[in-house]
Enzyme design. Structure first.
Site, PDB file in Angstrom:
ATOM      1  N   ASP A 110      -0.369   5.093   0.760  1.00  0.00           N
ATOM      2  CA  ASP A 110      -0.693   6.026   2.063  1.00  0.00           C
ATOM      3  C   ASP A 110      -0.783   5.395   3.639  1.00  0.00           C
ATOM      4  O   ASP A 110      -1.294   4.669   3.471  1.00  0.00           O
ATOM      5  CB  ASP A 110      -1.992   6.906   1.710  1.00  0.00           C
ATOM      6  CG  ASP A 110      -1.866   7.668   0.494  1.00  0.00           C
ATOM      7  OD1 ASP A 110      -1.461   8.913   0.843  1.00  0.00           O
ATOM      8  OD2 ASP A 110      -2.076   7.427  -0.652  1.00  0.00           O
ATOM      9  N   ASP A 143       0.844  -1.259  -0.094  1.00  0.00           N
ATOM     10  CA  ASP A 143      -0.116  -0.081   0.198  1.00  0.00           C
ATOM     11  C   ASP A 143       0.922   1.254   0.165  1.00  0.00           C
ATOM     12  O   ASP A 143       2.224   1.132   0.303  1.00  0.00           O
ATOM     13  CB  ASP A 143      -0.860  -0.100   1.228  1.00  0.00           C
ATOM     14  CG  ASP A 143      -1.685   1.075   1.235  1.00  0.00           C
ATOM     15  OD1 ASP A 143      -2.343   1.559   0.260  1.00  0.00           O
ATOM     16  OD2 ASP A 143      -1.819   1.656   2.317  1.00  0.00           O
TER      17      ASP A 143
END
Length: 222
Positions: free
Chosen positions: A64, A62
């Site tokens: 953020d 991922d």
């Protein structure tokens, strides 16, 4: 409109690479000023993503709150890089096919990734349009990749994003700018042990070596 400058905000990566504070302004005027050019959305064939390296394992990351944190400051929007992110990517690239799978829009994600992955360690990038979007989550279906799931791991700060393949997932602690954070160091240690053990299936290995959250029924780190 003048081109925004780049600030360096202290040593967020104790390995020696500085933490970077960059303006990220999503409107069309700012895109033009930053030199960010809209491009066609990437597509995935029925056979999955093309193979561009010969790594045995695939690591899906991922963006953020996993690798970076975006600070929505009205006067100067910017993002910070998680401690040890540079060394994490550099040390794992020889062993894993690295893929970023983010729920962010493509132009935002590319603007950030082009600046933190200057060594081109990340092989593929997937974006919001590749997620299954609901009111509760942006689900990331690993079957889209066309990879052997016994050799694939996803790391995300939101467990609901990988519940389609929760046994392949690691829920990492969300990062919001803590300079003492060492979650990526802990994660790197586990993943390198997996490499040294040359495991046939990542899922039982992760279950054995990571702490389990009884409420979410997922593996956690950090």
């Amino acid at each position: 409109m003048p081109r925004p400058s780049i600030d360096v905000e202290g040593p967020l990566d104790p390995s020696g690479s500085p933490g970077i504070s960059l303006p990220v302004l999503p409107d069309q005027t700012a895109r033009k000023a930053l030199g960010v050019k809209p491009s066609s959305e990437p597509t995935i064939s029925s056979e999955g993503l093309p193979r561009r390296c010969g790594r045995k394992y695939t690591l899906v990351l991922d963006l953020d709150e996993t690798l970076i944190h975006f600070k929505s400051d009205i006067s100067r929007p910017k993002f910070l890089i998680r401690p040890y992110a540079y060394s994490f990517l550099r040390n794992l690239a020889p062993h894993f096919e690295l893929i970023v799978f983010t729920a962010a829009q493509k132009d935002y994600a590319d603007w950030i990734l082009d600046r933190i992955d200057t060594k081109k360690t990340i092989v593929h990038r997937l974006y919001r349009e590749h997620c299954q979007i609901s009111k509760l989550s942006h689900t990331k279906d690993l079957s889209l990749l066309g990879r052997d799931l016994s050799k694939t791991i996803i790391v995300d700060n939101l467990a609901e994003n990988f519940l389609l393949q929760k046994n392949n997932g690691i829920c990492i602690k969300s990062w919001y700018g803590d300079l003492s954070d060492k979650a990526l160091v802990s994660l790197e240690r586990v993943l390198l042990k997996m490499i040294s053990d040359n495991v046939d299936d990542v899922r039982p290995f992760l279950k054995k070596h990571l702490e389990s959250d009884p409420n979410k029924r997922v593996l956690i780190i950090g």
